[in-house]
Design a protein around this motif. Sequence first.
Motif, short mmCIF file in Angstrom:
data_model
loop_
_atom_site.label_atom_id
_atom_site.label_comp_id
_atom_site.label_asym_id
_atom_site.label_seq_id
_atom_site.Cartn_x
_atom_site.Cartn_y
_atom_site.Cartn_z
N VAL A 180 0.85 -1.18 0.00
CA VAL A 180 0.00 0.00 0.00
C VAL A 180 0.89 1.24 0.00
N ASP A 181 0.93 1.93 -1.12
CA ASP A 181 1.80 3.11 -1.26
C ASP A 181 3.23 2.80 -0.84
N GLY A 182 3.70 1.62 -1.22
CA GLY A 182 5.07 1.22 -0.91
C GLY A 182 5.23 0.51 0.41
N ILE A 183 4.18 0.44 1.24
CA ILE A 183 4.25 -0.22 2.54
C ILE A 183 3.87 -1.69 2.38
N LEU A 184 4.77 -2.58 2.75
CA LEU A 184 4.50 -4.01 2.67
C LEU A 184 3.77 -4.45 3.92
N THR A 185 2.61 -5.08 3.74
CA THR A 185 1.78 -5.44 4.88
C THR A 185 1.07 -6.76 4.62
N ASP A 186 0.50 -7.34 5.69
CA ASP A 186 -0.14 -8.64 5.58
C ASP A 186 -1.63 -8.56 5.27
N ASN A 187 -2.25 -7.40 5.49
CA ASN A 187 -3.67 -7.27 5.20
C ASN A 187 -4.00 -5.81 4.95
N ILE A 188 -5.19 -5.57 4.43
CA ILE A 188 -5.62 -4.20 4.11
C ILE A 188 -6.95 -3.90 4.80
N ASN A 189 -7.18 -4.51 5.96
CA ASN A 189 -8.41 -4.26 6.70
C ASN A 189 -8.53 -2.81 7.15
N ASN A 190 -7.39 -2.11 7.23
CA ASN A 190 -7.40 -0.73 7.71
C ASN A 190 -7.54 0.29 6.58
N ILE A 191 -7.68 -0.16 5.35
CA ILE A 191 -7.72 0.77 4.22
C ILE A 191 -9.16 1.13 3.89
N ASN A 192 -9.43 2.42 3.81
CA ASN A 192 -10.73 2.90 3.37
C ASN A 192 -10.83 2.72 1.86
N THR A 193 -11.80 1.96 1.43
CA THR A 193 -11.94 1.66 0.01
C THR A 193 -12.09 2.92 -0.83
#
Length: 997
Positions: free
Chosen positions: A178-191
């Motif tokens: 997400v914008d260059g951030i490597l993460t395990d999930n995107i539950n925190n992203i506002n669609t």
Amino acid sequence: MKIKIFCLFFCLTIGQVALAQKKIEGVVTDKNSIPLPGASIIVKGTTTGVQTDFDGNFSLKAKNGEVIVVQYLGYATREVLITTETKYKIILQEEQNSLSEIVVVGYGTRKKAVLTSSVVSIKGEELANEPVLNATQALQGKAAGVQIIASDAPGQASKVIIRGLGTVLGNENPLYVVDGILTDNINNINTSDIATMNVLKDASALAIYGNRASNGVLIITTKKGKKGKIKLTFDTFTGARTILSNVKLANSNEFITYSNEAILRDLQRDGDPTNDNDKSDFILSGQPYNTNWLDAITRVGRVSNYNISASGGSEKIRGFFSAGFNKEEGILKGNDFSRLTLRSNIDYDLNSKLKFSNSINVQLANSVPKSFGAFTTAYKQSPIVPIRDENGAYGSSIGINNVGNPVKDLDFQDEKQRYFKVQGSFKVDYKILESLSYTSAFSIETEYARFHNFQDRLGSFLANNPSNSEQLYFNGNADREKTFLSVTHTNFYHWFIDNYLTYTKTFNEVHNVNATLGMSSEEDRSEFLSGSAVNVPTNNSLRYNLSTGDDNETRSSSGGFSPHKRLSSYFARVNYDYDNKYLLSASYRRDGSSQFKKGFKFGNFYAVSAGWVLTNEAFMKNSSFNKLKLRAGYGELGNQNVPLQIVTLSTGAGGFYPFGANQNLNQGTTISSTLAENLSWETTKELNFGAEFTLFDYKLSGEVDFYIKKTSNAILQIKLPDVFGIDPYLDHIGEIENKGIETTLNWQDEINENLKYNVGLNFALNKNKLTKVTNPYFNESIGGDLGNGQYTKRVRVDQPIGSFFLYDVIGIDDKGEFVYDDVNNNGITDEGDRKFMGSFIPKYNIGFNFGLNYRNFDLAVDTYTSLGAKVYNGKKAQRFGNENIEQSVFNNRWTSGRPSNTGSRAFNEVPLSSNYYLESADFFRINNITLGYTLKENTTNFFNRVRIYATAKNPLIIKKFSGFTPELPGGALGNAGIELGAYPTLRSFFIGINTSF
């Protein structure tokens, strides 16, 4: 004669006026009335032209009858005829030719036309036009080769599987960027904040991410501010949700009949002389209750969502800011979730060479969880048991069965979860030379979570049975706790730094080179602190405070942390194309991980690919293809999220051994485990062939891909002979293969200015299996535990991962009993009679999308089809004794007066795990129907755009499975494909509004 001369003079004068240049003015915007600064306006056939200013305005001189050509990157070119008007509003549409899109790939972007890998791109606009609670679910049916196992539980994301499962015991999830951030999930992203979602599918696209890429990568880019006036948007939707497909259970009379028949069967099997003609009410008789337990634990779910954003900026600074809030009331009573997200994306142009940007996202979430096992309990509980009796006490099934009261269970489950998560990235871009730039980025992700679990143990005991009492609860143990409270705080943080150079150069106008060289370092760590107390007051204001419990002697605490996990990486990529015709790409990454043993810390991952744009060849100039590109690639990827193992030592009772000259007894230590010294990441090798094309003036576009993906060193269990005294351990001994075909077709056309439509179809075929093992002591792991002593899955060569391994019911005998196939011909039913009977992994996934725009109306319809998978009805297979049954089981049961070939007689014993409970998971579902209407401009004085819409999510499903849902997420050897404690798929109806001002 004079009249003729006058007429000639008049005509010439008018002609001169018509041909004379005049000043025209105008504004260029997108379809949402957003100005497009820097758009090019050129008088066709001349070199006369200008660019739009900061507000999208322009002015130039032109003649009546001339044509101006308006161009802007990412938008379709438009030609406008100059008439007698002097002011023009020109609206540009986004470019419809997919090959001209700019696609975000790892550490950079590439134009789709010269991309040599398989990438699917979904625009944020597609997500914004319909209500979407989690972004991954919106992908379902829109990306070939991307299987989405949807979840409608509040706050939960769907499971994503890209090109099949390549691991048995490792992590199956893709990597999110997400914008260059490597993460395990995107539950925190506002669609609503998403600009694009790009799914990297094949090795040539994935290798740049090394040992985290074998499960695929989803790259998400959030919205940025653009030059221009500040634009404000406000979006909201609200709706209701219910269970899409209910299960009909037996009513009270049917339950009593079935249970009495089951009791009779038990008596007859035990030698009781009672016969069918002498049957009477044994335990169960007519009851005043006919409880619908599913109705008792569920409600109409409610969803509310609000988003507001502001964007804009100047030549030097641009920003995007947003706030989003959504609240979900789940269909399970008391199951609630709410989330607030805040985002700030800012870009600074400090000078012509130096740029700085930062992206910060904050999430605050509150969750009130409830056990999904309540659905199973409601399924199993008898309808003759009341929710509450005439005295107001919770109904009890004591004397009937051992199933709890699901309403009571939900009422007494008291948990609260709170999350605070921050993601931030800070990036500097410096242009060293015109063709060489340097990028440095620092990113951090941290999450704090608090979990409260309050248990009213005395209250729950008293509620279980009206005859229970406090005296019975303590029963001589006066110190037994009345209540129990546990509080856990967790903290996770992850930081990483990227530094890389990007070189872009064109030589002799035909040799195009793009190269990236860099390094990356990162580290993550987690820790927790947990405390508990007993006899905490039941008062709502005190029950979550540890200090309100008994004295310190009854309190406990614990804590811990995970070791620092560090990763150091070096990466490089070179893209070359000759005149946009012959394409080559190569990428390499070397990853070093601290979690593996010395000698196995570093791994090398690479990919090479090539492409050929045939339509740029002279011999294709008269072809019907607008674009035709062939591509091929091969690469090796890794999966570092695998189970690790340590040697365990055991001491204790019985661990005394004679030792020394006097043979004195000494306490000893037993080593009962071992490990493979080379345990590290799993390696996946993938070969991909693809073609991309457009036809009929770009109206038809499509892609076809064929791939073979092999995990060459899958981690599986080894079990040595018992004489070694060693427990099963892990090693790299397996090979898993996924091979398949993916096809995507899209047709879009504009009938006239008022009518446009598009039709999309995507199809994916995937075949998965464990092809071989390299150790003779391979232990065929079992899984799919039903909680009743039965398992359903086994891992074996030549079978798909997560295959069902069951007894085969081949008929019903003359006593109404199941007849099982005696595979090993030993005369009894035992483990040797089990067979493999399919997998929860579908073979075919099909998505269909339709869109229509007529004047101010827009319509979108999306469907999804899954074929070739199996699903196990775990609830139906869990009957222990006097639990409820499905109405179809009652109707199809065997009786002496009505023998059945499909159903057994009523029974109360634990059934064997057999294909009697295995059903087809095939289904067709309408995922989305959205109808919207956009008000004409200037309809309101405040808003410059207003769109109102109504949406039906999952309004219809056609399925063979008799349970709630054929989509059941979980691990391959866990509950994937087993309906047991699973959340049903929901039908939802929303109304919403999109505005900008």
